[in-house]
Design a protein around this motif. Structure first.
Motif, PDB file in Angstrom:
ATOM      1  N   GLY A 175       2.898  -2.676   6.489  1.00  0.00           N
ATOM      2  CA  GLY A 175       2.457  -2.853   7.863  1.00  0.00           C
ATOM      3  C   GLY A 175       1.621  -1.734   8.442  1.00  0.00           C
ATOM      4  O   GLY A 175       1.600  -1.548   9.665  1.00  0.00           O
ATOM      5  N   ILE A 176       0.894  -0.990   7.612  1.00  0.00           N
ATOM      6  CA  ILE A 176       0.012   0.057   8.127  1.00  0.00           C
ATOM      7  C   ILE A 176      -1.338  -0.579   8.486  1.00  0.00           C
ATOM      8  O   ILE A 176      -1.992  -1.168   7.626  1.00  0.00           O
ATOM      9  N   PRO A 177      -1.750  -0.491   9.741  1.00  0.00           N
ATOM     10  CA  PRO A 177      -3.015  -1.126  10.151  1.00  0.00           C
ATOM     11  C   PRO A 177      -4.234  -0.408   9.571  1.00  0.00           C
ATOM     12  O   PRO A 177      -4.175   0.794   9.274  1.00  0.00           O
ATOM     13  N   ALA A 178      -5.331  -1.164   9.418  1.00  0.00           N
ATOM     14  CA  ALA A 178      -6.587  -0.622   8.879  1.00  0.00           C
ATOM     15  C   ALA A 178      -6.333   0.219   7.631  1.00  0.00           C
ATOM     16  O   ALA A 178      -6.696   1.397   7.581  1.00  0.00           O
ATOM     17  N   PRO A 179      -5.722  -0.357   6.581  1.00  0.00           N
ATOM     18  CA  PRO A 179      -5.329   0.432   5.406  1.00  0.00           C
ATOM     19  C   PRO A 179      -6.507   1.097   4.691  1.00  0.00           C
ATOM     20  O   PRO A 179      -6.359   2.207   4.180  1.00  0.00           O
ATOM     21  N   GLU A 180      -7.667   0.421   4.648  1.00  0.00           N
ATOM     22  CA  GLU A 180      -8.818   1.032   3.967  1.00  0.00           C
ATOM     23  C   GLU A 180      -9.212   2.346   4.648  1.00  0.00           C
ATOM     24  O   GLU A 180      -9.540   3.331   3.982  1.00  0.00           O
ATOM     25  N   LYS A 181      -9.161   2.354   5.968  1.00  0.00           N
ATOM     26  CA  LYS A 181      -9.517   3.555   6.719  1.00  0.00           C
ATOM     27  C   LYS A 181      -8.426   4.625   6.593  1.00  0.00           C
ATOM     28  O   LYS A 181      -8.733   5.806   6.396  1.00  0.00           O
ATOM     29  N   ARG A 182      -7.167   4.216   6.702  1.00  0.00           N
ATOM     30  CA  ARG A 182      -6.077   5.179   6.677  1.00  0.00           C
ATOM     31  C   ARG A 182      -5.876   5.793   5.288  1.00  0.00           C
ATOM     32  O   ARG A 182      -5.224   6.831   5.156  1.00  0.00           O
ATOM     33  N   MET A 183      -6.426   5.164   4.268  1.00  0.00           N
ATOM     34  CA  MET A 183      -6.350   5.732   2.914  1.00  0.00           C
ATOM     35  C   MET A 183      -7.000   7.111   2.855  1.00  0.00           C
ATOM     36  O   MET A 183      -6.636   7.955   2.030  1.00  0.00           O
TER      37      MET A 183
END
Length: 343
Positions: free
Chosen positions: A144-152
């Motif tokens: 459930g982490i939003p915007a996973p590509e960015k938060r990577m």
């Protein structure tokens, strides 16, 4: 309840001792339990009861002066106690993972999230960097982490406490392990975030068939999460059984005390029960019942260690005076059915 005909984990008479200058500490003393495929087993008890040492023993992470001195830890039929460290390292983080109490223990604060997750995938799978990145992103989506590509591309310190714990859970799930050991991973989180993580963890186990051992001091957590509960006290299991059986019909006075100390809709305007005294130091344990000095049912019979009594399939109590009747009985929380405990 799921079938346990082919258990993912079977712990038999596990004994983990610490050989200190002050004396012998029997941190885990004859613990046995089984975890079926996709099953969630909660291990509950006070601090110092041996819960975390049990988890670390399964993972092969006991450091000197401690060591596993007896028993068997069978993971999918393979005895982990007899396994060479190199072979254990191949399983750890791959087929067996651990979620630590402090997410910072599992995450390197100076390395980006993508690097940590990609390395975790490639260490155990023969995939390219791009494939590993895709697996890692899916892992972040699952928790459930939003915007996973960015938060990577973020560092762990750029996440809140709840999000860091989600990262730690994603790290544990990313290689789709058969077994996860969770050592009080939600203790430091607020109630709303805790409930979300419990729900997502439970959902992942159901969907993927992952077995989970959830270690906690909070009975209300496992009441809404687990299928089976093991209650530990002074290094031993004192009671175990299906979650509804334990909550509705506790047999050991320690279990009754734990349940009685939980706020409940059944006991409004009543003073919460408190188990008298404190748990004995493991160095000072005698050959009697370790709960004797705190027990309202104690008698002369309790001057020796109580044997394990089978009450049914996977239902056990270690007490000379089992039962839920008496002055030590307190109404079990109505939460699992009425909704006052985490769902």
């Amino acid at each position: 309840m799921r079938s346990v005909a082919e258990p993912t984990l079977q712990v038999t008479d596990l004994r983990t001792h610490f050989f200190t200058r002050a004396g012998l500490v029997r941190a885990v003393d004859g613990v046995s339990f089984t975890v079926g495929r996709g099953e969630i087993v909660g291990i509950v008890g006070e601090s110092g009861s041996g819960k975390s040492v049990t988890g670390f023993s399964i993972m092969g992470l006991i450091d000197s002066p401690g060591r596993v001195v007896g028993g068997r830890i069978a993971f999918r039929g393979k005895d982990l106690v007899a396994l060479a460290e190199e072979d254990m390292r191949k399983l750890r983080g791959n087929r067996i993972s651990m979620i630590f109490q402090d997410a910072n223990t599992a995450l390197n604060p100076v390395i980006r999230v993508d690097t940590q997750l990609i390395e975790a995938v490639r260490a155990h799978r023969g995939v390219s960097v791009d494939e590993a990145r895709g697996i890692a992103i899916e892992g972040l989506k699952l928790v459930g982490i939003p915007a996973p590509e960015k938060r990577m591309k973020s560092y762990p310190h750029e996440f809140s406490g709840g999000m860091r714990q989600r990262l730690a859970i994603a790290l544990a799930f990313v290689n789709q392990p058969d077994l996860i050991i969770a050592d009080e991973p939600t203790t430091a989180l607020d109630v709303s975030i805790q409930a979300q993580i419990l729900h997502e963890t439970q959902k992942l186990c159901r969907e993927r068939g992952t077995s989970l051992v959830w270690i906690t001091h909070d009975l209300t957590v496992v009441a809404g999460l687990a299928d089976h509960i093991c209650v530990m006290y002074a290094g031993r299991l004192v009671e175990s059984g299906p979650v509804d059986d334990i909550l509705d019909n506790p047999q050991h006075p320690y279990t009754c005390g734990l349940i009685g100390s939980i706020p409940s809709v059944n006991s409004r305007k009543k003073r919460l029960f408190q188990i008298p005294g404190t748990a004995p130091p493991l160095l000072a344990l005698k050959e009697d019942c370790a709960f004797r000095e705190r027990c309202p049912r104690a008698s002369k019979t309790c001057a020796k260690a109580p044997p394990e009594s089978k009450l049914g399939p996977r239902r056990m109590v270690r007490c000379f005076h089992p039962g839920s009747d008496g002055d030590d009985r307190h109404p079990a929380p109505a939460g699992r059915r009425a909704g006052t405990l985490p769902q």
